[in-house]
Scaffold this active site. Structure first.
Site, PDB file in Angstrom:
ATOM      1  N   ASN A   7     -33.964 -32.636 -79.165  1.00 55.43           N
ATOM      2  CA  ASN A   7     -34.614 -33.495 -78.174  1.00 55.43           C
ATOM      3  C   ASN A   7     -35.949 -33.920 -78.779  1.00 55.43           C
ATOM      4  OD1 ASN A   7     -35.845 -34.685 -75.985  1.00 55.43           O
ATOM      5  ND2 ASN A   7     -35.555 -32.952 -74.595  1.00 55.43           N
ATOM      6  N   ARG A  93     -30.416 -35.775 -77.740  1.00 55.52           N
ATOM      7  CA  ARG A  93     -30.701 -36.318 -76.423  1.00 55.52           C
ATOM      8  C   ARG A  93     -31.329 -37.703 -76.610  1.00 55.52           C
ATOM      9  NH1 ARG A  93     -35.777 -35.697 -72.590  1.00 55.52           N
ATOM     10  NH2 ARG A  93     -34.852 -36.632 -70.758  1.00 55.52           N
ATOM     11  N   HIS A 182     -31.615 -37.875 -65.637  1.00 54.52           N
ATOM     12  CA  HIS A 182     -31.156 -36.482 -65.464  1.00 54.52           C
ATOM     13  C   HIS A 182     -29.632 -36.394 -65.475  1.00 54.52           C
ATOM     14  CE1 HIS A 182     -35.062 -35.503 -63.037  1.00 54.52           C
ATOM     15  NE2 HIS A 182     -35.216 -35.111 -64.285  1.00 54.52           N
ATOM     16  N   LEU A 211     -34.332 -30.543 -58.919  1.00 52.99           N
ATOM     17  CA  LEU A 211     -35.698 -30.531 -58.391  1.00 52.99           C
ATOM     18  C   LEU A 211     -36.610 -29.779 -59.354  1.00 52.99           C
ATOM     19  CD1 LEU A 211     -34.758 -29.580 -54.693  1.00 52.99           C
ATOM     20  CD2 LEU A 211     -34.763 -31.852 -55.752  1.00 52.99           C
ATOM     21  N   ASN A 213     -40.295 -30.801 -62.131  1.00 50.18           N
ATOM     22  CA  ASN A 213     -41.480 -31.661 -62.180  1.00 50.18           C
ATOM     23  C   ASN A 213     -41.079 -33.087 -61.875  1.00 50.18           C
ATOM     24  OD1 ASN A 213     -43.922 -30.440 -62.699  1.00 50.18           O
ATOM     25  ND2 ASN A 213     -43.264 -29.938 -64.784  1.00 50.18           N
ATOM     26  N   ARG A 243     -45.538 -38.009 -59.688  1.00 45.41           N
ATOM     27  CA  ARG A 243     -45.012 -39.369 -59.478  1.00 45.41           C
ATOM     28  C   ARG A 243     -44.815 -39.647 -57.994  1.00 45.41           C
ATOM     29  NH1 ARG A 243     -40.047 -38.885 -63.547  1.00 45.41           N
ATOM     30  NH2 ARG A 243     -41.077 -37.080 -64.460  1.00 45.41           N
ATOM     31  N   ARG A 287     -45.381 -23.798 -57.399  1.00 47.75           N
ATOM     32  CA  ARG A 287     -45.806 -22.409 -57.163  1.00 47.75           C
ATOM     33  C   ARG A 287     -47.234 -22.378 -56.617  1.00 47.75           C
ATOM     34  NH1 ARG A 287     -43.575 -20.766 -62.945  1.00 47.75           N
ATOM     35  NH2 ARG A 287     -44.386 -22.861 -63.178  1.00 47.75           N
ATOM     36  N   GLY A 333     -36.304 -26.345 -62.073  1.00 50.83           N
ATOM     37  CA  GLY A 333     -37.377 -25.387 -61.756  1.00 50.83           C
ATOM     38  C   GLY A 333     -37.495 -25.006 -60.292  1.00 50.83           C
ATOM     39  N   GLY A 335     -35.426 -26.039 -57.701  1.00 53.32           N
ATOM     40  CA  GLY A 335     -34.101 -25.766 -57.125  1.00 53.32           C
ATOM     41  C   GLY A 335     -33.577 -24.385 -57.488  1.00 53.32           C
ATOM     42  N   GLU A 336     -33.909 -23.924 -58.688  1.00 56.56           N
ATOM     43  CA  GLU A 336     -33.405 -22.615 -59.129  1.00 56.56           C
ATOM     44  C   GLU A 336     -34.266 -21.462 -58.621  1.00 56.56           C
ATOM     45  OE1 GLU A 336     -32.965 -22.793 -63.439  1.00 56.56           O
ATOM     46  OE2 GLU A 336     -32.009 -24.756 -63.244  1.00 56.56           O
ATOM     47  N   ASN A 337     -35.543 -21.772 -58.345  1.00 57.34           N
ATOM     48  CA  ASN A 337     -36.481 -20.673 -58.082  1.00 57.34           C
ATOM     49  C   ASN A 337     -37.090 -20.599 -56.692  1.00 57.34           C
ATOM     50  OD1 ASN A 337     -36.717 -19.331 -60.766  1.00 57.34           O
ATOM     51  ND2 ASN A 337     -37.225 -21.427 -61.360  1.00 57.34           N
ATOM     52  N   GLU A 386     -29.031 -28.373 -69.888  1.00 57.13           N
ATOM     53  CA  GLU A 386     -28.784 -29.685 -70.503  1.00 57.13           C
ATOM     54  C   GLU A 386     -28.389 -29.535 -71.971  1.00 57.13           C
ATOM     55  OE1 GLU A 386     -31.768 -32.741 -68.611  1.00 57.13           O
ATOM     56  OE2 GLU A 386     -32.500 -30.729 -68.281  1.00 57.13           O
TER      57      GLU A 386
HETATM   58  P1  ADP Z   1     -39.251 -30.375 -65.764  1.00 58.93           P
HETATM   59  O1  ADP Z   1     -38.943 -31.521 -64.855  1.00 58.93           O
HETATM   60  O2  ADP Z   1     -40.575 -30.494 -66.453  1.00 58.93           O
HETATM   61  O3  ADP Z   1     -38.106 -29.966 -66.669  1.00 58.93           O
HETATM   62  P2  ADP Z   1     -38.740 -27.853 -64.421  1.00 58.93           P
HETATM   63  O4  ADP Z   1     -37.320 -28.100 -64.088  1.00 58.93           O
HETATM   64  O5  ADP Z   1     -39.053 -26.829 -65.445  1.00 58.93           O
HETATM   65  O6  ADP Z   1     -39.498 -29.187 -64.765  1.00 58.93           O
HETATM   66  O7  ADP Z   1     -39.489 -27.484 -63.073  1.00 58.93           O
HETATM   67  C1  ADP Z   1     -40.848 -27.231 -63.030  1.00 58.93           C
HETATM   68  C2  ADP Z   1     -41.241 -26.976 -61.578  1.00 58.93           C
HETATM   69  O8  ADP Z   1     -40.524 -25.845 -61.105  1.00 58.93           O
HETATM   70  C3  ADP Z   1     -42.721 -26.674 -61.406  1.00 58.93           C
HETATM   71  O9  ADP Z   1     -43.273 -27.449 -60.369  1.00 58.93           O
HETATM   72  C4  ADP Z   1     -42.717 -25.221 -61.025  1.00 58.93           C
HETATM   73  O10 ADP Z   1     -43.737 -24.935 -60.131  1.00 58.93           O
HETATM   74  C5  ADP Z   1     -41.385 -25.088 -60.312  1.00 58.93           C
HETATM   75  N1  ADP Z   1     -41.059 -23.655 -60.230  1.00 58.93           N
HETATM   76  C6  ADP Z   1     -40.788 -22.797 -61.220  1.00 58.93           C
HETATM   77  N2  ADP Z   1     -40.659 -21.556 -60.713  1.00 58.93           N
HETATM   78  C7  ADP Z   1     -40.864 -21.636 -59.372  1.00 58.93           C
HETATM   79  C8  ADP Z   1     -40.871 -20.733 -58.278  1.00 58.93           C
HETATM   80  N3  ADP Z   1     -40.667 -19.438 -58.476  1.00 58.93           N
HETATM   81  N4  ADP Z   1     -41.123 -21.205 -57.054  1.00 58.93           N
HETATM   82  C9  ADP Z   1     -41.369 -22.506 -56.850  1.00 58.93           C
HETATM   83  N5  ADP Z   1     -41.363 -23.414 -57.821  1.00 58.93           N
HETATM   84  C10 ADP Z   1     -41.120 -23.001 -59.056  1.00 58.93           C
END
Ligand code: ADP
Length: 401
Positions: A7, A93, A182, A211, A213, A243, A287, A333, A335-337, A386
């Site tokens: 990438n 990519r 995406h 979901l 950045n 954005r 976060r 980020g 969606g997973e966390n 990805e």
């Molecule tokens: P990118 O679009 O840069 O690839 P990511 O998919 O890595 O981004 O997502 C980054 C976002 O995920 C950040 O806003 C970060 O705060 C959020 N994130 C990561 N861990 C957590 C968490 N535990 N709770 C809430 N948001 C989280």
């Protein structure tokens, strides 16, 4: 089979060496400050191999960066393969494939020319992606290379979903339409969702929520993208870290006149100073916003509320567009966390058959069904990958599958 996934950015290059059949990651890392002072990070994933973190390596161009990656991968002490012969192909990519590419392709001179023709659509990204490809061709002659596009998965959208209501010549002559981004992530999680549900993708209506950045939501009917929230550029759709997402174009004229802004300054505001950062005044990181919300900073809580509400509305509209939905996927980020944001987005949708399971949702970063057993619509947490999707596409193309 081993696939090197690249990438390339204008001064950076991320890489992973993967086995697409087993999904095994052998090594990953990053070249940064290419053309400046060169920093190299190498993270072998095999027990007993030492990693290197941001060490100084001269990388005047992307060719030296690729050579540095290869040297590390075949290093007799900390390498993960015996020789370069063990790299069967390279997957690149590429951000924008315009209307020319609806799937991943083997890179030929003709393909390079067409990617160049897409530069006006992605003036920052496509030139850097091309530089990465040329550097690999230079350092790894004869190794097959495949281009995997962020936009390709969305080329199945019908015209009613991708057209803007502008004079038609802007589409015909200037290629202004919704492209979506995406795509590699949405395609990957859709495939995993079908596997988790034990169904063929052709039988499923899915809504995939990437979901992070940057965020986008996609409607996937029968394995095909039929609508997506990002548009001509990745500025559109739900509000994001910095954005603005969708907004009334009339606001641009009003603000530009009032504050004497040029269009470039206005776009800078929309891309870099808006979204949850702009609304909260606290951070673009979810976060930080969650923590600030707990401390009673109302604008931080408002920004998160606006984001969750925006995603919820997209889910509703895509369910309507597809005439139903079998599963909603959360990835990337946030969606997973974010346990709380997934819950906020998916609750209140009971009227359309979505019932969350709070205990199941109390988890992070692993494939899980987070809806209740009797939920008509399944809700899935699926970590995106990805690079693995790029490696899988690359392997399929070079082995003629
Ligand atoms: P990118 O679009 O840069 O690839 P990511 O998919 O890595 O981004 O997502 C980054 C976002 O995920 C950040 O806003 C970060 O705060 C959020 N994130 C990561 N861990 C957590 C968490 N535990 N709770 C809430 N948001 C989280």
């Amino acid at each position: 089979m081993n696939i090197l996934v690249i990438n390339a950015g204008s001064s950076s290059l991320k890489y992973q060496l993967l086995n697409p059949d087993s999904g095994e990651l052998l090594a990953k890392g990053l070249c940064e400050r290419i053309g400046i002072d060169g920093k190299f990070t190498y993270k072998p994933q095999i027990e007993g191999k030492a990693k290197q973190d941001a060490v100084d390596v001269a990388m005047p161009t992307h060719s030296e960066a690729i050579q540095t990656v290869l040297n590390a991968l075949v290093d007799p002490v900390n390498g993960v393969i015996g020789s370069m012969k063990e790299i069967d192909a390279v997957g690149h990519r590429v951000v924008h494939g315009g209307e020319a590419f609806s799937k991943s392709v083997l890179i030929t001179d003709e393909v390079m020319k067409t990617i160049e023709e897409c530069i006006p659509l992605a003036p920052l990204h496509n030139p850097a992606n091309l530089t990465g490809i040329r550097a690999c061709q230079d350092v790894m002659p004869g190794v097959p290379m495949v281009a995997v596009f962020d936009t390709a998965f969305h080329q199945t959208m019908p015209a009613k979903a991708y057209m803007y209501a502008l004079p038609y010549e802007y589409y015909e002559e200037d290629k202004v339409r919704r492209y979506g981004f995406h795509g590699t992530s949405h395609k990957y999680v859709a495939g995993r969702a079908a596997a988790m549900l034990g169904k063929d993708p052709s039988e499923l209506k899915l809504i995939s929520c990437h979901l992070g950045n940057g965020s986008s939501v996609t409607a996937i009917d029968g394995g095909k993208s039929v609508d997506t929230s990002m548009g001509f550029t990745p500025l559109a759709g739900v509000l994001m870290g910095t954005r603005a997402g969708d907004l009334d174009a009339g606001i641009l004229q009003y603000l530009m006149k009032k504050h004497n802004l040029t269009i470039d300054q206005m776009l800078d505001v929309l891309n870099k100073k808006s979204g949850v950062q702009g609304v909260s005044g606290v951070s673009s990181d979810f976060r930080d916003l969650e923590a600030a919300g707990h401390e009673g900073i109302t604008r931080a809580a408002l920004a998160v509320d606006m984001f969750n509400y925006g995603v919820k509305k997209l889910i509703g509209s895509y369910a309507a567009a597809m005439g139903g939905v079998d599963a909603i996927i959360f990835t990337a980020g946030v969606g997973e966390n974010s346990i709380s944001q997934r819950m906020a987005i998916a609750s209140g949708l009971e009227f359309m058959g979505v019932k969350m399971d709070a205990a199941a949702n109390n988890c992070r970063g692993k494939e899980t069904v987070i809806s209740a057993a009797d939920s008509k619509v399944k809700v899935l947490l699926i970590p995106t990958n990805e690079e693995l999707m790029i490696a899988m596409d690359t392997a399929a193309i070079v082995s003629g599958k």
